[in-house]
Scaffold this motif. Structure first.
Motif, mmCIF file in Angstrom:
data_model
loop_
_atom_site.group_PDB
_atom_site.id
_atom_site.type_symbol
_atom_site.label_atom_id
_atom_site.label_comp_id
_atom_site.label_asym_id
_atom_site.label_seq_id
_atom_site.Cartn_x
_atom_site.Cartn_y
_atom_site.Cartn_z
ATOM 1 N N VAL A 697 0.870 -1.171 0.000
ATOM 2 C CA VAL A 697 0.000 0.000 0.000
ATOM 3 C C VAL A 697 0.909 1.222 0.000
ATOM 4 C CG1 VAL A 697 -1.841 1.220 1.189
ATOM 5 C CG2 VAL A 697 -1.712 -1.280 1.318
ATOM 6 N N SER A 698 0.701 2.126 -0.963
ATOM 7 C CA SER A 698 1.573 3.291 -1.060
ATOM 8 C C SER A 698 0.760 4.548 -1.301
ATOM 9 C CB SER A 698 2.587 3.113 -2.198
ATOM 10 O OG SER A 698 1.932 2.972 -3.450
ATOM 11 N N VAL A 699 1.263 5.653 -0.775
ATOM 12 C CA VAL A 699 0.699 6.977 -1.018
ATOM 13 C C VAL A 699 1.857 7.955 -1.165
ATOM 14 C CG1 VAL A 699 -1.440 6.551 0.264
ATOM 15 C CG2 VAL A 699 0.534 7.521 1.449
ATOM 16 N N SER A 700 1.603 9.097 -1.764
ATOM 17 C CA SER A 700 2.622 10.134 -1.878
ATOM 18 C C SER A 700 1.967 11.496 -1.785
ATOM 19 C CB SER A 700 3.409 9.992 -3.188
ATOM 20 O OG SER A 700 2.549 10.145 -4.301
ATOM 21 N N TRP A 701 2.788 12.539 -1.595
ATOM 22 C CA TRP A 701 2.300 13.916 -1.527
ATOM 23 C C TRP A 701 3.421 14.831 -2.001
ATOM 24 C CZ3 TRP A 701 3.031 10.521 2.409
ATOM 25 C CH2 TRP A 701 4.075 10.780 3.310
ATOM 26 N N GLY A 702 3.247 16.110 -1.862
ATOM 27 C CA GLY A 702 4.158 17.042 -2.513
ATOM 28 C C GLY A 702 5.465 17.289 -1.815
ATOM 29 N N SER A 703 5.456 17.676 -0.531
ATOM 30 C CA SER A 703 6.649 18.152 0.155
ATOM 31 C C SER A 703 7.110 17.180 1.239
ATOM 32 C CB SER A 703 6.376 19.523 0.784
ATOM 33 O OG SER A 703 7.447 19.908 1.634
ATOM 34 N N ALA A 704 8.436 16.987 1.322
ATOM 35 C CA ALA A 704 8.986 16.134 2.390
ATOM 36 C C ALA A 704 8.855 16.791 3.749
ATOM 37 C CB ALA A 704 10.450 15.827 2.103
ATOM 38 N N ALA A 705 8.541 18.071 3.788
ATOM 39 C CA ALA A 705 8.336 18.754 5.061
ATOM 40 C C ALA A 705 6.976 18.430 5.662
ATOM 41 C CB ALA A 705 8.490 20.258 4.878
ATOM 42 N N THR A 706 6.070 17.893 4.861
ATOM 43 C CA THR A 706 4.779 17.405 5.343
ATOM 44 C C THR A 706 4.923 15.928 5.700
ATOM 45 O OG1 THR A 706 3.445 18.994 4.112
ATOM 46 C CG2 THR A 706 2.391 16.896 4.649
ATOM 47 N N ASP A 707 4.169 15.496 6.679
ATOM 48 C CA ASP A 707 4.329 14.114 7.142
ATOM 49 C C ASP A 707 2.970 13.438 7.270
ATOM 50 O OD1 ASP A 707 5.143 11.736 8.187
ATOM 51 O OD2 ASP A 707 6.061 12.554 9.993
ATOM 52 N N TRP A 708 2.684 12.492 6.355
ATOM 53 C CA TRP A 708 1.533 11.604 6.474
ATOM 54 C C TRP A 708 2.026 10.242 6.948
ATOM 55 C CZ3 TRP A 708 -3.667 12.569 5.577
ATOM 56 C CH2 TRP A 708 -3.989 13.805 4.998
ATOM 57 N N ASP A 709 1.244 9.590 7.792
ATOM 58 C CA ASP A 709 1.545 8.221 8.218
ATOM 59 C C ASP A 709 0.487 7.280 7.678
ATOM 60 O OD1 ASP A 709 3.761 9.083 9.564
ATOM 61 O OD2 ASP A 709 2.795 9.125 11.528
ATOM 62 N N LEU A 710 0.895 6.048 7.396
ATOM 63 C CA LEU A 710 0.017 5.056 6.778
ATOM 64 C C LEU A 710 -0.059 3.813 7.653
ATOM 65 C CD1 LEU A 710 -1.538 3.716 4.377
ATOM 66 C CD2 LEU A 710 0.713 3.190 3.386
ATOM 67 N N PHE A 711 -1.268 3.365 7.939
ATOM 68 C CA PHE A 711 -1.495 2.138 8.692
ATOM 69 C C PHE A 711 -2.471 1.269 7.902
ATOM 70 C CE2 PHE A 711 -0.345 5.456 11.596
ATOM 71 C CZ PHE A 711 0.532 4.856 12.484
ATOM 72 N N VAL A 712 -2.267 -0.046 7.964
ATOM 73 C CA VAL A 712 -3.179 -0.987 7.317
ATOM 74 C C VAL A 712 -3.785 -1.878 8.391
ATOM 75 C CG1 VAL A 712 -3.449 -2.800 5.597
ATOM 76 C CG2 VAL A 712 -1.807 -0.942 5.200
ATOM 77 N N LEU A 713 -5.106 -1.901 8.463
ATOM 78 C CA LEU A 713 -5.834 -2.675 9.461
ATOM 79 C C LEU A 713 -6.607 -3.786 8.782
ATOM 80 C CD1 LEU A 713 -5.158 -0.001 10.929
ATOM 81 C CD2 LEU A 713 -7.387 -0.134 12.036
ATOM 82 N N ASN A 714 -6.716 -4.941 9.465
ATOM 83 C CA ASN A 714 -7.541 -6.016 8.940
ATOM 84 C C ASN A 714 -8.974 -5.850 9.418
ATOM 85 O OD1 ASN A 714 -7.566 -6.880 11.598
ATOM 86 N ND2 ASN A 714 -6.186 -8.623 11.254
ATOM 87 N N ALA A 715 -9.825 -6.843 9.112
ATOM 88 C CA ALA A 715 -11.248 -6.728 9.443
ATOM 89 C C ALA A 715 -11.484 -6.661 10.941
ATOM 90 C CB ALA A 715 -12.016 -7.895 8.833
ATOM 91 N N ALA A 716 -10.559 -7.203 11.734
ATOM 92 C CA ALA A 716 -10.703 -7.180 13.190
ATOM 93 C C ALA A 716 -10.176 -5.888 13.800
ATOM 94 C CB ALA A 716 -9.963 -8.373 13.797
ATOM 95 N N GLY A 717 -9.695 -4.973 12.959
ATOM 96 C CA GLY A 717 -9.169 -3.718 13.459
ATOM 97 C C GLY A 717 -7.736 -3.793 13.931
ATOM 98 N N GLU A 718 -7.036 -4.884 13.633
ATOM 99 C CA GLU A 718 -5.640 -5.055 14.041
ATOM 100 C C GLU A 718 -4.716 -4.460 12.986
ATOM 101 O OE1 GLU A 718 -6.243 -9.405 16.179
ATOM 102 O OE2 GLU A 718 -6.048 -9.251 13.995
#
Length: 824
Positions: A697-718
């Motif tokens: 799973v990948s995402v991107s945005w414009g500036s390295a000074a901005t910080d998005w975090d990515l989490f992947v959860l299963n159906a149980a919310g883990e």
């Protein structure tokens, strides 16, 4: 080069001068050769370091010397004329009777070294322990030292957890040459910052981190005080030896040879092939029924400790295991397992480093001159010339000088996870096996067909298995190796993972031993709290499986060691050669081959071609007469056997585009405590329509000074995958062999470069890949020979044997062997 601060070297520093043996009467003539010879008409088995003994005590000779300097005393013994025996050495403060330094190896080659003050009167005591040698030669030197640096405590050491959710983050962290611990997981690693210079390096890297211990120096001092209180409050513990405190090198060595002396048919103490850089012997024990019959064909189980000097619990667990086997055999609780195996225990591989760390002033500031926290050995020749002078215990390069023995083995040497800088804590050395410590283990493992090996370290509560580098891919035997690691982890409560799951490492013990010999190899990272924290926790609780250890109620490391021993005893875990041979004839199984290192990383970031390393495996079996059974490792080494994987049963799923919901959620640095985020569901298909070996799973945005975090959860919310790096404009989270089902990609707006003009994420997608099929390599043979009692070759054949397989070589030692041998 690692940047480290240099607080005061109290009672240590540059060597300015050397004086010879100085007798207590300072006005007396210079010492003569006669003065240097210690004599004793008979041997007396005692601990030479227990106390200074009166002159003319049987088995003892002594000299009084006075230090003319503030600095170091170095007392050495070397063999006298005639046969060599076992002499020990101890140095005492005459005024208090306290031991200053000691050495208790197996021969008459001893080095006792520690700090002294000008005018201090010392008693140097030589003890004839065993053997025929009536004399030994004494040498005493004093080295004047000048203090260096700034006052102790001027800088604060701390432990931080560096966030490394992706492999690129781990790679970036390794490149900083900081002091990485072995405590970590898929998303972070604990790192020691010795002072402000280290803090700046980490801040400037852009990697994010959080504080675990804000004042490691204080914590270290508290642990030392707690150890003193613990030892003073009890006479013994539940450990096999009853020990209550960390041993010194001379205590480990003395106890091993006392185990051998008290149990001569069961225990044999021996010296490894090479002395250390400073000339110390490396002492080990072998435990087996009829222990002198070294080549009886039984499988060999090996436990070793202290590749890294400051990791004192590793030595303690190894020595306790020796007591366990001896006591268990006497009580018959372990007798059947001991009867089926041979057990080799090397408590301290890096004897120079350990002696320095254990005897050092307990500063706990992790500066370059905090010798208690020394990790490496005593190699000086790789240092800059100006820093290569002086003894290992006190020199201008400090504890940074030396090679990391656990990055010096040939297995993938030169690759990721090892430093190219002489001062790096993971410095790999000038070449594979450049160090006597690694050559000792190489010789032991190569000549004894070691079927099972555990190397002990601190810290992190981990059971690690090969490979050390993710790109190597797991061996074909991954399910078997993982199952054994998981079983041991179920006893000590540790996490069982491949070594690369912590971070990439190359040149390590278990990688080399497993890929080269096929013997199972694991690394234990003992305790979660530090390199040598409180003894009652890191040793007593972790070994026995009592609170507060993670193995509480599960058996602890004692039970994990028993699992490994049981595996060694199981014929399904190694190969077996059978046949017939006359009594006393010697069989050899031998093969020679070359294995490449990694492409060799250079200090400037380039790589040079791999180095081809020649290896020879040769084990022996002395025939008992008639039918024999001989345990060996598989003839095909894992390096060429192939790699684990599975055949795809269907094509991978097509890429899924993640649609960005309208708007931008508020900044949230506290996920998952604060659930503010964007959630995008997606579905992972399974057979028969798709076979997914992994998804990214990948995402991107414009500036390295901005910080998005990515989490992947299963159906149980883990949370099943995550990526939370800093200083980048993208995140990628990976899950291997994902189960079919419903998942959610969770995008957290950690921080914005310009909150007034939000930098939203784009280009979100889920990409799928097929499983990687297994690969299968060539098969290798042993050349098995038979020699008669006069050493004449009387039989030879090639033998292919797999793990769990028994192969009959027939009557190899007779003239008709080539025509009648059977192989299956």
């Amino acid at each position: 080069m690692r940047s480290r601060s240099a607080p005061a070297l109290l009672r240590a520093g540059l060597a300015l001068g050397v004086t010879g043996l100085a007798l207590s009467a300072l006005t007396a003539p210079a010492a003569t050769a006669q003065d240097r010879v210690l004599r004793a008409d008979r041997a007396v088995t005692r601990a030479c370091f227990d106390s200074p003994l009166p002159a003319r005590t049987p088995g003892v000779d002594r000299r009084e010397v006075t230090s003319g300097v503030d600095g170091l005393v170095q007392a050495r013994l070397s063999p006298g004329t005639g046969a060599e025996g076992d002499w020990d050495l101890a140095v005492f403060d005459k005024a208090t009777g306290a031991v200053v330094a000691a050495s208790s190896a197996l021969r008459s080659r001893e080095l006792a070294e520690s700090f002294v003050t000008k005018g201090q009167v010392l008693v140097v005591q030589g003890c004839r322990h065993t053997g025929p040698a009536k004399s030994a030669v004494l040498g005493v030197d004093f080295l004047a030292l000048t203090p260096q640096g700034t006052p102790t405590g001027a800088e604060r050491a701390e432990v931080v957890r560096v966030n490394t959710p992706e492999q690129k983050d781990k790679t970036a962290l390794l490149g900083l040459d900081l002091d990485l611990t072995e405590k970590g997981d898929a998303t972070g690693v604990e790192v020691v910052l010795a002072g402000d210079a280290d803090r700046k390096v980490l801040r400037d890297s852009g990697l994010t981190y959080s504080t675990v211990d804000a004042d490691l120096s204080r914590t270290s001092r508290e642990h030392a005080a707690r150890d003193r209180e613990y030892a003073a409050s009890r006479a013994s513990t539940g450990l096999p030896s009853g020990r209550t405190s960390y041993r010194h090198l001379y205590e480990h060595d003395h106890e091993l040879k006392e185990l051998a002396r008290a149990n001569p048919k069961l225990v044999k103490a021996f010296t490894l092939a090479e002395p250390s850089v400073e000339g110390r012997d490396v002492v080990a024990v072998e435990i087996a029924e009829n222990v002198e019959n070294t080549h009886d064909g039984k499988p060999v189980n090996t436990v070793m400790g202290v590749h890294h000097a400051r990791e004192w619990p590793a030595a303690e667990h190894a020595t306790e295991w020796a007591y366990e086997l001896v006591n268990g055999y006497k009580d018959k609780s372990l007798k059947s397992l001991v009867a089926k195996t041979r057990n080799v225990i090397v408590p301290i591989v890096n004897v120079d480093g350990f002696s320095i760390s254990r005897e050092a002033e307990p500063k706990g500031d992790f500066s370059r001159f905090d010798y208690e926290m020394k990790r490496k050995n005593c190699r000086a020749s790789d240092s800059p010339p100006a820093l290569g002078t002086g003894v290992c215990k006190a020199n201008p390069g400090g504890s940074a000088r030396g090679t990391d023995p656990n990055r010096n083995y040939a297995g993938f040497w030169g690759g990721a996870g090892a430093s190219t800088s002489w001062s790096g804590e993971t410095y790999r050395g000038s070449a594979p096996f450049s160090e006597p410590e690694t050559r000792n283990i190489r010789k032991l493992v190569s000549e004894r067909a070691v079927t099972n090996l555990i190397t002990l370290h601190t810290y992190g509560n981990l059971v690690l298995r090969p490979p050390g580098v993710a790109d190597v891919r797991a061996p074909l035997e991954e399910p078997v190796v993982k199952a054994l690691g998981d079983r041991m982890a179920s006893r000590n409560g540790y996490e069982s993972i491949p070594s690369w799951g912590l971070y990439d490492t190359t040149g390590t013990t278990d990688d080399w031993s497993y890929w080269t010999t096929g013997g199972f190899g694991f690394t234990f990272e003992i305790n979660p709290a530090g390199f040598h924290p409180a003894y009652e926790n890191a040793v007593v609780a972790e070994y026995l499986g009592t609170a507060p250890a993670a193995g509480e109620g599960k058996g602890g490391n004692r039970a994990a060691f028993l699992d490994m021993l049981a595996n060694a005893a199981d014929p399904a875990a190694h190969g077996t050669l059978t046949g017939t041979a006359p009594k006393g004839y010697e069989l050899k199984a031998r093969k020679t081959f070359q294995t490449p290192t990694s492409p060799v990383r250079q200090p400037d970031g380039t790589t040079t071609p791999p180095i081809m390393v020649t290896e020879t495996l040769e084990s022996r079996h002395t025939a008992p007469g008639g039918r024999f059974s001989w345990s060996v490792n598989p003839s095909t080494r894992p390096y060429v056997a192939g790699r684990y994987g599975r055949e795809p049963q269907a094509p991978p799923q097509s890429t899924i585009t993640l649609v960005n919901p309208p708007g931008v959620p508020g900044e949230n640095p506290s996920f998952p405590g604060d659930g503010t985020a964007e959630v995008i569901p997606f579905t992972v298909s399974g057979l028969p329509s798709a076979d997914n070996g992994r998804f990214d799973v990948s995402v991107s945005w414009g500036s390295a000074a901005t910080d998005w975090d990515l989490f992947v959860l299963n159906a149980a919310g883990e949370t099943v995958a995550q990526s939370a790096a800093g200083g980048t404009n993208s995140e990628r989270a990976t899950l291997v062999d994902p189960p079919a089902g419903e998942y959610r990609a969770v995008l957290v707006n950690y921080s914005q470069a310009d909150p007034a003009n939000p930098d939203d994420w784009t280009a979100g997608k889920v990409e799928f890949a097929s499983p990687v099929p297994p690969t299968y390599g060539v098969k290798e043979a042993y050349t098995v020979t038979c020699a008669d009692k006069r050493g004449r070759l009387v039989g030879v054949t090639d033998v292919f044997v797999d793990r769990g397989q028994s192969v009959d070589v027939g009557a190899l030692c007779t003239d008709s062997a080539r025509a009648t041998k059977q192989r299956r």
